[in-house]
Design an enzyme around this catalytic site. Sequence first.
Site, mmCIF file in Angstrom:
data_model
loop_
_atom_site.group_PDB
_atom_site.id
_atom_site.type_symbol
_atom_site.label_atom_id
_atom_site.label_comp_id
_atom_site.label_asym_id
_atom_site.label_seq_id
_atom_site.Cartn_x
_atom_site.Cartn_y
_atom_site.Cartn_z
ATOM 1 N N ASN A 1 0.802 -1.235 0.000
ATOM 2 C CA ASN A 1 0.000 0.000 0.000
ATOM 3 C C ASN A 1 0.833 1.284 0.000
ATOM 4 O O ASN A 1 0.402 2.296 -0.538
ATOM 5 C CB ASN A 1 -1.052 -0.009 1.110
ATOM 6 C CG ASN A 1 -0.487 -0.118 2.494
ATOM 7 O OD1 ASN A 1 0.687 -0.431 2.682
ATOM 8 N ND2 ASN A 1 -1.322 0.129 3.484
ATOM 9 N N PRO B 1 9.817 -6.925 -1.010
ATOM 10 C CA PRO B 1 8.596 -6.131 -1.197
ATOM 11 C C PRO B 1 7.404 -7.038 -1.506
ATOM 12 O O PRO B 1 7.566 -8.238 -1.742
ATOM 13 C CB PRO B 1 8.940 -5.265 -2.408
ATOM 14 C CG PRO B 1 9.937 -6.067 -3.192
ATOM 15 C CD PRO B 1 10.710 -6.892 -2.186
ATOM 16 N N GLY C 1 2.579 -5.438 7.519
ATOM 17 C CA GLY C 1 1.563 -6.155 6.758
ATOM 18 C C GLY C 1 0.399 -6.515 7.662
ATOM 19 O O GLY C 1 0.161 -5.869 8.689
ATOM 20 N N SER C 2 -0.303 -7.561 7.283
ATOM 21 C CA SER C 2 -1.525 -7.923 8.010
ATOM 22 C C SER C 2 -1.187 -8.607 9.342
ATOM 23 O O SER C 2 -0.126 -9.229 9.488
ATOM 24 C CB SER C 2 -2.359 -8.864 7.151
ATOM 25 O OG SER C 2 -1.625 -10.051 6.905
ATOM 26 N N GLU D 1 4.602 -4.097 12.317
ATOM 27 C CA GLU D 1 3.649 -3.008 12.035
ATOM 28 C C GLU D 1 2.464 -3.662 11.341
ATOM 29 O O GLU D 1 2.537 -3.999 10.162
ATOM 30 C CB GLU D 1 4.293 -1.952 11.127
ATOM 31 C CG GLU D 1 5.450 -1.212 11.750
ATOM 32 C CD GLU D 1 5.020 -0.235 12.838
ATOM 33 O OE1 GLU D 1 3.817 0.070 12.953
ATOM 34 O OE2 GLU D 1 5.890 0.222 13.594
ATOM 35 N N CYS E 1 -3.269 1.465 6.772
ATOM 36 C CA CYS E 1 -3.480 0.883 8.102
ATOM 37 C C CYS E 1 -4.039 1.934 9.059
ATOM 38 O O CYS E 1 -4.670 1.603 10.054
ATOM 39 C CB CYS E 1 -2.170 0.330 8.640
ATOM 40 S SG CYS E 1 -0.848 1.556 8.593
ATOM 41 N N GLU F 1 -10.611 -4.418 8.772
ATOM 42 C CA GLU F 1 -10.205 -3.243 7.986
ATOM 43 C C GLU F 1 -11.008 -3.209 6.685
ATOM 44 O O GLU F 1 -11.009 -4.187 5.938
ATOM 45 C CB GLU F 1 -8.722 -3.365 7.620
ATOM 46 C CG GLU F 1 -7.783 -3.182 8.768
ATOM 47 C CD GLU F 1 -6.333 -3.338 8.316
ATOM 48 O OE1 GLU F 1 -5.972 -4.434 7.836
ATOM 49 O OE2 GLU F 1 -5.570 -2.391 8.444
ATOM 50 N N GLU G 1 8.370 2.647 14.469
ATOM 51 C CA GLU G 1 9.202 3.056 13.334
ATOM 52 C C GLU G 1 9.211 4.575 13.268
ATOM 53 O O GLU G 1 8.170 5.218 13.426
ATOM 54 C CB GLU G 1 8.655 2.459 12.035
ATOM 55 C CG GLU G 1 8.870 0.954 11.982
ATOM 56 C CD GLU G 1 8.581 0.329 10.621
ATOM 57 O OE1 GLU G 1 7.677 0.798 9.923
ATOM 58 O OE2 GLU G 1 9.277 -0.648 10.273
HETATM 59 P P1 NAP Z 1 0.131 -9.078 3.894
HETATM 60 O O1 NAP Z 1 -0.679 -9.945 3.040
HETATM 61 O O2 NAP Z 1 0.320 -9.459 5.309
HETATM 62 O O3 NAP Z 1 1.531 -8.928 3.149
HETATM 63 C C1 NAP Z 1 2.561 -8.125 3.660
HETATM 64 C C2 NAP Z 1 3.888 -8.656 3.177
HETATM 65 O O4 NAP Z 1 4.112 -9.962 3.739
HETATM 66 C C3 NAP Z 1 3.968 -8.839 1.662
HETATM 67 O O5 NAP Z 1 5.263 -8.551 1.236
HETATM 68 C C4 NAP Z 1 3.647 -10.319 1.508
HETATM 69 O O6 NAP Z 1 4.112 -10.889 0.301
HETATM 70 C C5 NAP Z 1 4.401 -10.874 2.699
HETATM 71 N N1 NAP Z 1 3.981 -12.218 3.091
HETATM 72 C C6 NAP Z 1 2.765 -12.794 2.957
HETATM 73 N N2 NAP Z 1 2.811 -14.066 3.440
HETATM 74 C C7 NAP Z 1 4.081 -14.281 3.885
HETATM 75 C C8 NAP Z 1 4.748 -15.387 4.473
HETATM 76 N N3 NAP Z 1 4.127 -16.534 4.710
HETATM 77 N N4 NAP Z 1 6.049 -15.258 4.793
HETATM 78 C C9 NAP Z 1 6.702 -14.110 4.556
HETATM 79 N N5 NAP Z 1 6.131 -13.021 3.993
HETATM 80 C C10 NAP Z 1 4.822 -13.106 3.658
HETATM 81 O O7 NAP Z 1 -0.427 -7.584 3.931
HETATM 82 P P2 NAP Z 1 -0.827 -6.682 2.691
HETATM 83 O O8 NAP Z 1 -2.160 -7.092 2.227
HETATM 84 O O9 NAP Z 1 0.279 -6.610 1.708
HETATM 85 O O10 NAP Z 1 -0.868 -5.245 3.377
HETATM 86 C C11 NAP Z 1 -1.991 -4.739 3.981
HETATM 87 C C12 NAP Z 1 -1.888 -4.897 5.485
HETATM 88 O O11 NAP Z 1 -0.737 -4.206 5.959
HETATM 89 C C13 NAP Z 1 -3.051 -4.268 6.200
HETATM 90 O O12 NAP Z 1 -3.462 -5.096 7.235
HETATM 91 C C14 NAP Z 1 -2.469 -2.968 6.732
HETATM 92 O O13 NAP Z 1 -3.163 -2.463 7.854
HETATM 93 C C15 NAP Z 1 -1.087 -3.388 7.053
HETATM 94 N N6 NAP Z 1 -0.190 -2.225 7.133
HETATM 95 C C16 NAP Z 1 0.263 -1.856 8.352
HETATM 96 C C17 NAP Z 1 1.076 -0.741 8.468
HETATM 97 C C18 NAP Z 1 1.589 -0.310 9.805
HETATM 98 O O14 NAP Z 1 2.510 0.495 9.838
HETATM 99 N N7 NAP Z 1 1.046 -0.799 10.917
HETATM 100 C C19 NAP Z 1 1.428 -0.013 7.330
HETATM 101 C C20 NAP Z 1 0.937 -0.424 6.091
HETATM 102 C C21 NAP Z 1 0.129 -1.549 6.015
HETATM 103 P P3 NAP Z 1 3.088 -11.062 -0.938
HETATM 104 O O15 NAP Z 1 2.802 -9.710 -1.432
HETATM 105 O O16 NAP Z 1 3.816 -11.884 -1.918
HETATM 106 O O17 NAP Z 1 1.872 -11.750 -0.405
#
Ligand code: NAP
Length: 473
Positions: A147, A171, A224-225, A246, A280, A377, A454
């Site tokens: 995002n 990434p 991430g999530s 995060e 997020c 979310e 962060e």
């Molecule tokens: P996500 O599905 O959890 O993915 C985040 C990252 O983790 C991606 O690079 C993803 O790769 C990787 N990933 C997924 N499965 C993995 C595994 N088994 N092992 C290692 N890495 C893995 O989250 P998203 O949909 O990209 O992002 C949205 C989420 O991020 C939301 O929940 C949002 O609230 C959160 N977020 C939080 C913050 C904060 O600062 N708190 C900031 C921004 C976003 P792939 O892309 O290949 O699946």
Amino acid sequence: MPTGLYIGGQWRAAAKTMPVLDPSTGQELCAVADAGPGDGLAALTAAADAQAAWARTPARERSEILMRAHRLLIEDADRLGLIATLEMGKPLAEARGEITYAAEFFRWFAEEAVRLDGGYMPAPGGGSRFLVTRQPVGPSLLITPWNFPMAMGTRKIGPALAAGCTCVVKPAEQTPLCTLALADILERAGVPAGVVNVVTTSDPGALMTPMILDERSRKLSFTGSTAVGKKLLEQCAQTVMRTSMELGGNAPFIVFDDADLDAAVDGAMAAKMRNIGQACTAANRIYVQRTVLDDFAERLTKRMAALPLGRGTEPGVVVGPLIDTDAVAKVTDLVADARTRGAKVLLGGETLDGPGNFYPATVLVDVPDDADMCRTEIFGPVAAITGFDTEDEVVDRANDTPYGLVSYVYTESLRRGLRVCEALDTGMVGLNQGVVSNPAAPFGGVKESGLGREGGLTGIDEFLETKYIGVQL
Ligand code: NAP
């Protein structure tokens, strides 16, 4: 535009490639390397081999490299913003803003790199002395989401490099191009070979698991999530690896009846619509005191109705596409669920025909607390408004979630504002402001929204170990 893997200062191909899609058309933009486990371990080896020399590099030198990277990002903001828009969908003006925001993490941590402190004190019992110093934690794995494809990278790479850590960055599959462009910029800024490595993949579990379990990795910083974060924490437990998490949010946005309603609507627009609602920090549940509910909802609806929708590269567009078709399906389901539970649609709410993953700006009112969109979310341009009567009631409802990233409070009463800020279970609060992200401030959540911070004065601590040396005089 680089599309390979960046390992040990070299660009190299992987055995396979994967497509990068434009979310506003569904069409392929280009293909990038699709790394497998062997590529990941090669990247970790490069990072581990470069660690000792990078840790010995004077802090002033590390700082100057980060400063140069800051300048290169700013000078290249138009091109980099276009890359972010193409792969992620956000409007160009927002994408350029993200590049500036991303660059600021390099400047902030360049300034922090030369300010690491230590200590010297007598032992309370006399005789010996305590020396306290701080050292880089070591090779770090950095995983970022789609995002904010540039800023989530610099928010981790900046403090890692400033602290003297080397890293491997992974990434998101959907937005690899910004991080690859960033690797090129870091190289031009003077980052030595092996200090920053980038691996892109369509199979993150297969790539990352061997790296996480490898004892040469000393730190995992993940954005991430919450669901994926929990899995990674379990893996990190195997080697008791340092972690920063995060994770997801479910931000309450609270408007009291004494608020400046114009400012509250401005704040709600920023907190809801930044990144097309895919942040997020997005205002997920908008609580408005009942005496001003109708007025607020009418003003917000008018503002949301005026937002142009389209491809992010078109001038004036504010509502770009969502990241993929799953995101559109999720928002569609959440709106349908809220309607069956009694929410009223003031604007939008219909799915649009393709091409592209578009969903219209939508306003719902009287969304009940048991609606799915109040528990998860939304991650889309949907404002979910609900009424409240008393301060105690709204604080209880706002805190009734496993998440605790950020909340927003609008009131003209200083006493009430501070009282409510203290009572909200979130790592951050916007008091009469709808955006909290700032590299100089400690960003992060409590409860299931994360571990660590962060940015800010403590951001660099995430990449440092504290060492105590007992000295017998
Ligand atoms: P996500 O599905 O959890 O993915 C985040 C990252 O983790 C991606 O690079 C993803 O790769 C990787 N990933 C997924 N499965 C993995 C595994 N088994 N092992 C290692 N890495 C893995 O989250 P998203 O949909 O990209 O992002 C949205 C989420 O991020 C939301 O929940 C949002 O609230 C959160 N977020 C939080 C913050 C904060 O600062 N708190 C900031 C921004 C976003 P792939 O892309 O290949 O699946």
